[in-house]
Design a protein around this motif. Structure first.
Motif, mmCIF file in Angstrom:
data_model
loop_
_atom_site.group_PDB
_atom_site.id
_atom_site.type_symbol
_atom_site.label_atom_id
_atom_site.label_comp_id
_atom_site.label_asym_id
_atom_site.label_seq_id
_atom_site.Cartn_x
_atom_site.Cartn_y
_atom_site.Cartn_z
ATOM 1 N N TYR A 165 152.951 72.782 -17.440
ATOM 2 C CA TYR A 165 153.479 71.806 -16.504
ATOM 3 C C TYR A 165 154.418 70.794 -17.172
ATOM 4 O O TYR A 165 155.163 70.097 -16.495
ATOM 5 C CB TYR A 165 152.328 71.045 -15.851
ATOM 6 N N ILE A 197 151.132 64.825 -11.669
ATOM 7 C CA ILE A 197 151.131 66.270 -11.840
ATOM 8 C C ILE A 197 149.732 66.826 -11.642
ATOM 9 O O ILE A 197 148.794 66.439 -12.343
ATOM 10 C CB ILE A 197 151.655 66.639 -13.237
ATOM 11 N N GLU A 240 156.492 60.172 -7.247
ATOM 12 C CA GLU A 240 155.838 61.422 -6.869
ATOM 13 C C GLU A 240 155.844 62.469 -7.975
ATOM 14 O O GLU A 240 154.816 63.064 -8.280
ATOM 15 C CB GLU A 240 156.524 61.983 -5.619
ATOM 16 N N ASN A 241 157.000 62.675 -8.598
ATOM 17 C CA ASN A 241 157.007 63.740 -9.597
ATOM 18 C C ASN A 241 156.473 63.291 -10.960
ATOM 19 O O ASN A 241 156.595 63.995 -11.947
ATOM 20 C CB ASN A 241 158.382 64.415 -9.704
ATOM 21 N N LEU A 242 155.868 62.142 -10.987
ATOM 22 C CA LEU A 242 155.127 61.753 -12.203
ATOM 23 C C LEU A 242 153.631 62.016 -12.037
ATOM 24 O O LEU A 242 152.849 61.832 -12.960
ATOM 25 C CB LEU A 242 155.367 60.281 -12.540
ATOM 26 N N ARG A 279 158.124 70.479 -16.316
ATOM 27 C CA ARG A 279 158.531 69.642 -15.196
ATOM 28 C C ARG A 279 158.888 68.231 -15.647
ATOM 29 O O ARG A 279 159.818 67.620 -15.151
ATOM 30 C CB ARG A 279 157.393 69.552 -14.166
ATOM 31 N N LEU A 280 158.100 67.756 -16.613
ATOM 32 C CA LEU A 280 158.349 66.410 -17.116
ATOM 33 C C LEU A 280 159.631 66.380 -17.940
ATOM 34 O O LEU A 280 160.456 65.480 -17.834
ATOM 35 C CB LEU A 280 157.158 65.965 -17.973
ATOM 36 N N ARG A 324 163.077 66.210 -16.241
ATOM 37 C CA ARG A 324 163.561 64.955 -15.660
ATOM 38 C C ARG A 324 164.669 64.378 -16.534
ATOM 39 O O ARG A 324 164.735 64.653 -17.728
ATOM 40 C CB ARG A 324 162.414 63.947 -15.597
ATOM 41 N N ALA A 337 153.059 58.650 -16.244
ATOM 42 C CA ALA A 337 152.726 59.891 -15.534
ATOM 43 C C ALA A 337 151.215 60.057 -15.497
ATOM 44 O O ALA A 337 150.487 59.508 -16.330
ATOM 45 C CB ALA A 337 153.366 61.082 -16.236
ATOM 46 N N ASP A 348 147.643 70.153 -11.768
ATOM 47 C CA ASP A 348 147.708 71.529 -12.273
ATOM 48 C C ASP A 348 146.321 71.928 -12.736
ATOM 49 O O ASP A 348 145.785 71.383 -13.701
ATOM 50 C CB ASP A 348 148.698 71.583 -13.438
#
Lengths: 335, 335
Positions: free
Chosen positions: A230, A219, A215-217, A233-234, A237, A184, A221
């Motif tokens: 944040y 982040i 994409e969602n790795l 979010r991790l 998963r 990430a 912020d």
DNA sequence: CTGTTAGCGCTTTCAT
DNA sequence: ATGAAAGCGCTAACAG
């Protein structure tokens, strides 16, 4: 308030002309050794004090260099600034300091003020506003030389840049080499060029190793240096990543205690890396793998560069890219 | 290099005299609203740029304030400097920055340079040289106002000081209250006034509680922020002290890992306290008991003070001692 | 090597 | 409310 001593007083007392005094004071070689000594002695005796205002008015120079930094309470910027001040001082220049505090409005105000103050040159650290505008004009048209640090794009100004891209690439590659596959990346934002470059270096390293950029790795912020919210979010998963590469040490150090208190073992469960070699990284447990940038050298280098642009450096100065260094510590390696 | 626009050009173009232009530009009330507007518009139109050199020459003022700090890469000083810059900027002043790097020679050079540059005032942070000397003279005789931060004794300059003595007294008392009887004090040296005051506060607190000041428990080592070599001296005693009060957080944080790796449990075996509330103290384990000084407030306060001395603050500014705060964390309390 | 001369661009009495 | 005039203290042609 008695009358001040001027070069005319010295001239009269030493039986020479004012211009001779002026030259002697500036150690022009055209003045004879003896005459000069006599004049200097007389100046001393009368308590003469050089008046830079009059000099400035004639020469249109101040021997002041403006420096704008986003903030001061930061390991990297304070180091760079320290290097700048040291080098400018040595060259006989003053450092006029302004902070932008990451705010475009303040940055513009600082630029205007420096311009009005007629600084001989300017050094910008981590500029907020990358586009040319009414404020930058006087600087961008070359009227006053500018050196920009840590931004690859700024209205054609000369640039001293640390190689964020390559450093980030190397750091990511290190994580891959120690076995990570889902890495990430946590960053404050991509508007600041150096952070954008770090993101790009990260992506490039993944691609080179044929790993996907998930994409969602990635982040983004802007509060990641203050609180690790944040991370939810991790954690939401289905599987945790096996590494997190933080674009700044401060962000990493903010997150680590939170991760550990949630039972995450570092580096066994997740390997961690930061960026910047903040002293915090040597204190935190486990100690933090990171990139060092020799901030003081960056500062000295940019100072020499601006002096050379002003023409105050005899040897032409060719700015070298400041070398970064990968610092591997416990957070990314098993003991 | 085209001719620059001066107030004479504006005068001619607006059919008034140069003095009227000068007054209009400075918004003197004696100029009629209409005339002024016309003049300002014309100035804008011609691309007029104010020339501070000529103005300085007449008025003998620069709107520059000199600031000398020992170093920049330090939580406390960078915070103070940040506060200063902010406040001076708001007041329309430039901050001219010099570092002493803790070296008397550089400090003197900085003072000379600032004096030569004719700054309107000066702020000294943690002065190295406490005695008056040839360099300080121009400042000490009141010709140029000076505000000194963190030093109770400096050639009669106005002083914004955090109360190192009381803070140190309170911190030491806290350690006594949690049961410590043999409290060591580690400091970089007593030449810097603020550190001397911390030492005195420590001694006073011991005496108040009828505890002896043990000579070999007071450790003065100018490298204590870099390496904990001096700890040997402590370990060679027949018994370890039950607390160590470090005069700076950095020193504490440098020593803690070393202590723990030698099997010392904190706080069970030795309680630890630092000074300054460096962010490091929240990261280290166990988290560090310390004193917070609101460095930014110290900076803002000293900036307002100097502006008031220069006479640029309408309301007379009475500097308040900046309040410190005892921050109790794990290193001194059993959970 | 040294002197003469003429400003740099603004501010400030002193008048009006 | 505005103008005329006199510098602030230094530097830089130019001349010798």
């Amino acid at each position: 308030m008695s009358k001040h001593i001027t070069i005319y007083d010295i001239a009269e007392a030493s039986q020479v002309s004012a211009s001779t005094v002026s030259r002697a004071l500036r150690k022009e070689p055209s003045i004879g050794r003896e005459t000069r000594k006599r004049i200097l002695a007389k100046a001393e005796e009368l308590g003469y004090r050089f008046n830079p205002f009059a000099s400035n008015l004639r020469t249109n120079r101040t021997r002041n260099i403006g420096v704008i930094t986003p903030k001061l309470d930061d390991y990297y910027f304070s180091g760079v600034l320290g290097g700048i001040e040291r080098e400018l001082s040595n060259g006989g220049y003053n450092t006029i300091l302004h902070q932008s505090l990451g705010c475009a409005h303040r940055e513009k105000a600082a630029i205007s003020t420096l311009h009005r103050s007629r600084v001989d040159g300017m050094i910008m650290l981590g500029p907020v506003v990358a586009q040319e505008n009414e404020y930058t004009q006087a600087f961008s048209n070359g009227e006053v030389p500018v050196v920009v640090v840590d931004s690859s794009a700024w209205w054609g100004a000369r640039n001293i840049s640390v190689d964020n891209y390559t450093a980030s690439y190397e750091l990511t590659t290190h994580l891959i080499q120690v076995g990570c596959r889902e890495i990430a990346h946590v960053t404050t934002g991509t508007t600041v060029t150096s952070f954008n470059e770090r993101l790009n270096g990260y992506k490039a390293a993944l691609q080179y190793s044929s790993l996907p950029v998930v994409e969602n790795l990635v982040i983004i912020d802007d509060k990641c240096e203050t609180s690790p919210d944040y991370l939810d979010r991790l954690f939401s998963r289905e599987r945790l990543p096996d590494a997190i590469f933080f674009a700044s040490d401060v962000a990493a150090v903010t997150a680590i205690p939170f991760l550990r208190s949630n039972g995450v073992r570092i580096p066994e469960d997740i390997r961690i890396a930061g960026f910047g070699n903040d002293p915090l990284g040597r204190i935190i447990e486990p100690t933090l793998t990171t990139i060092d940038f020799a901030p003081v050298d960056v500062g000295r280098s940019s100072a020499r560069h601006i002096l050379s642009l002003i023409g105050d450096l005899h040897s032409k100065f060719e700015p070298q890219p400041v070398k970064h260094q990968l610092i591997i510590r416990h957070s990314s390696t098993t003991k």
